[in-house]
Scaffold this active site. Structure first.
Site, PDB file in Angstrom:
ATOM      1  CG  ASP A 179      -1.876   1.186   1.251  1.00  0.00           C
ATOM      2  OD1 ASP A 179      -1.687   2.112   0.439  1.00  0.00           O
ATOM      3  OD2 ASP A 179      -2.798   1.188   2.069  1.00  0.00           O
ATOM      4  CG  HIS A 180       0.824   4.448  -2.899  1.00  0.00           C
ATOM      5  ND1 HIS A 180      -0.404   3.965  -3.287  1.00  0.00           N
ATOM      6  CD2 HIS A 180       0.681   5.788  -2.769  1.00  0.00           C
ATOM      7  CE1 HIS A 180      -1.244   4.977  -3.405  1.00  0.00           C
ATOM      8  NE2 HIS A 180      -0.623   6.081  -3.101  1.00  0.00           N
ATOM      9  CG  HIS A 242      -5.021   4.920   0.869  1.00  0.00           C
ATOM     10  ND1 HIS A 242      -4.045   3.966   0.680  1.00  0.00           N
ATOM     11  CD2 HIS A 242      -5.221   5.477  -0.354  1.00  0.00           C
ATOM     12  CE1 HIS A 242      -3.679   3.948  -0.587  1.00  0.00           C
ATOM     13  NE2 HIS A 242      -4.384   4.851  -1.230  1.00  0.00           N
TER      14      HIS A 242
END
Length: 488
Positions: A179-180, A242
Site C-alpha cells: 500500500d504505497h 488508506h
C-alpha cells in the site's frame, strides 16, 4: 544476504504506467543513492513487444518526466545497463520458463529475486502458480519475494480466496502486499510522533482525547478512470486500505519493537477491537454521497449509485479508546487535496478565567501537502487581565529538511522489500480484518441503498449529511481551524 549477492528485480506489467511513473524513477534514485545491491539487474516482463533498447528509452522518457531529482546522461547510461525486457504471456508457463532461463544465465551460486506484480489482482494466482511450476520461488540458493499491488481483493471472500491461492506457493514472509500510502514519510512519522516523544503517550487515550478526525480528500474527479472507479467507489478505493491504515497507526498500542511482526500484531489488534456494523448501525454511522455531474462523466453508467464520498464514525472497544469516536472521511471533487489527522483534546474540566471560552488543544498531523505537525494551545494575551489566545507550535518538513527531503513512497517500499523488512507492508490477516469491517458497510450501501445516496457540489467539503453526522454529537469537521493553524 550480502549486498554484493546477485539480485534480480522482475517487474510483471512493466509496460504499464506504474512502472514508468513510479517504480523505475524510484529504483533509479535508489541506485543513485547506492542503496541497490551492487550486482543487480531489472527485468521487465509484459505483453507489449519491446527490445531492451526500446524499453530503456521508454523508461528514460518516464524518468525525465516524473523523477523529482536531477540526474546526468552518464548516470542513466550506467543504470540502464542493468535493464532488460522479455515479452510473454502471464498465463503461459513456457513463457515464464524463458524468464527463468534468462535470469539463470546471469546467476552463479547464491542469488536472490524480487518479483513485483504490477498487474490486476486477478492475475496474481496464475503468475505465482507459473513461477512455482517453473521452480522460481524456491529459496534453496537465495531469497525469493513477491510484491503484490493493491487492491488485494474486492471484498472479504475474494481477499480470503486470494490469500489461500498465493499461500499455496508462498510462505507469508515471502509476500509483500504493498500500500504505497505506508511508504510516505509523513505516515511513518505518525509512529515517531507518538512513540519517540514521551510528552504524547500519557495523554493519548480516552481520558484526554475528545475525538479523532481523519481526512483524505481529493480535489480531482475521475481523471479518465471511470472504467475502474465506477465499479469500485470510495469505500474500496480509499477506506479499506488508506484510511484504515491511518486509523491503525493512530490507535495502536506501543509495539515491543519496530520489527515487522510486533508492529503488525498491534495493528491487527486495533481492527479486532472494532465491531462490524449491523445494517441499522451503518445507516446511523455512515454517509455516502456522489458529486453532482458524476453520472455525466464519460464511461459512467447513467444510473450509477457509486459513492464518490464517504464518512464513517467508528468506535474502538478497548481500554485506551472506549467511547472516543473516530471520524473518517474521503472523497473526490472536494475543496482541496489534503490528508490530515486531527487529535482534538478535551476542554479543561473547570475554567478559572472569567468571561472566557477556551478553545480545546488540538494536534494536527499534516500528511500532505504541507507536511508537518502542528499543536494548538492557549496563552494569555498581553496587556489583558485574563484573556487567552490560541497559538500554534509547528514543525514543517520543508523548513526543517528542505523542499526535496521527502522521497517517493515507492522508493522506501522497494528498498524494504529488497532488504526483507515487511514493517510497512500489510499481512494477510490484516487485510482480511479490514475487509471484515468494511464489507457490512459495502453491503448496506450497495444492496440496501442505505443510507440514502446524498449529493454534493464539486469544490465543497462534501454533503451536509457529513456535517450532520458530527453535529449529532455536538462536533464539527475542523478543517477550517486546521487551515488557520497553517496560515499563522
Amino acid at each position: 544476504m550480502a549486498k554484493d549477492t546477485p539480485t534480480t528485480i522482475v517487474i510483471f506489467g512493466a509496460s504499464g504506467d506504474l512502472t514508468k511513473r513510479k517504480l523505475m524513477p524510484s529504483l533509479f534514485n535508489l541506485y543513485l543513492k547506492d542503496r541497490l545491491p551492487k550486482n543487480f539487474r531489472i527485468v521487465g516482463f509484459g505483453g507489449t513487444a519491446f527490445t531492451d533498447e526500446a524499453f530503456r528509452e521508454q523508461l528514460l522518457a518516464g524518468a525525465r518526466q516524473f523523477a523529482t531529482y536531477a540526474f546526468t546522461d552518464e548516470q542513466w547510461t550506467a543504470f540502464a545497463a542493468g535493464l532488460h525486457y522479455l515479452s510473454g504471456k502471464y498465463t503461459e508457463a513456457p513463457d515464464l520458463q524463458r524468464l527463468d532461463e534468462l535470469i539463470s544465465g546471469w546467476e552463479s551460486g547464491n542469488a536472490s529475486r524480487l518479483y513485483y506484480l504490477a498487474v490486476p489482482p486477478k492475475l496474481f494466482p496464475v503468475i505465482i502458480s507459473n513461477l512455482d511450476a517453473t521452480n522460481q520461488l524456491s529459496e534453496d540458493s537465495g531469497w525469493r519475494r513477491v510484491v503484490l499491488e493493491k487492491p488485494f481483493g474486492t471484498d472479504l471472500a475474494s481477499a480470503v480466496e486470494l490469500n489461500e491461492q498465493v499461500h499455496k506457493a508462498l510462505h507469508e514472509n515471502q509476500i509483500f502486499r504493498i500500500d504505497h500510502y505506508l511508504g510516505k514519510e509523513t505516515i511513518q512519522n505518525i509512529l515517531f510522533t507518538r512513540f519517540a516523544n514521551t510528552i504524547f503517550e500519557p495523554i493519548w487515550n480516552r481520558t484526554y482525547i475528545d475525538h479523532v478526525q481523519i481526512t483524505v480528500s481529493e480535489q480531482v474527479g475521475l481523471e479518465h478512470r471511470a472504467g475502474f472507479y465506477d465499479g469500485v467507489g470510495v469505500l474500496r478505493d480509499m477506506f479499506q486500505n488508506h484510511l484504515m491504515q491511518l486509523l491503525m497507526l493512530v490507535a495502536m498500542e506501543p509495539p515491543a519493537s519496530f520489527e515487522a511482526g510486533h508492529l503488525r500484531n498491534e495493528k491487527v489488534k486495533v481492527l479486532s477491537a472494532i465491531k462490524p456494523m449491523t445494517p441499522e448501525q451503518v445507516a446511523a454511522n455512515t454517509v455516502r454521497a456522489q458529486y453532482r455531474g458524476y453520472r455525466e462523466e464519460p464511461d459512467v453508467k447513467p444510473n450509477s449509485s457509486t459513492a464518490t464520498f464517504g464518512a464513517i464514525r467508528l468506535f474502538i472497544n478497548n481500554w485506551r479508546w472506549q467511547g472516543v469516536p473516530f471520524y473518517l472521511r474521503s472523497g473526490k471533487s472536494l475543496a482541496e487535496k489534503k490528508s490530515h489527522i486531527i487529535i482534538r483534546f478535551k476542554e479543561p474540566p473547570l475554567s478559572m478565567f472569567p468571561m472566557q471560552t477556551l478553545k480545546p488543544n488540538m494536534l494536527v498531523l499534516y500528511l500532505q501537502p504541507d507536511e508537518g505537525v502542528h499543536l494548538r494551545f492557549e496563552v494569555k494575551a498581553p496587556d489583558t487581565v485574563a484573556e487567552s489566545r490560541s497559538v500554534d507550535m509547528e514543525f514543517r518538513y520543508a523548513e526543517a529538511f528542505g523542499q526535496s527531503a521527502i522521497p517517493e513512497s515507492y522508493e522506501r517500499l522497494l528498498l524494504d522489500a529488497i532488504q526483507g523488512d515487511a514493517s510497512l507492508f500489510t499481512r494477510g490477516d490484516e487485510v482480511e480484518a479490514s475487509w471484515t469491517l468494511i464489507e457490512p458497510i459495502l453491503e448496506a450501501w450497495e444492496k440496501r441503498q442505505s443510507p440514502p445516496l446524498a449529493t454534493y457540489r464539486p469544490g465543497t467539503w462534501g454533503p451536509v449529511e457529513a456535517d450532520s453526522l458530527l453535529a449529532r454529537d455536538g462536533r464539527w469537521w475542523m478543517h477550517d481551524e486546521a487551515e488557520l493553524m497553517l496560515e499563522r
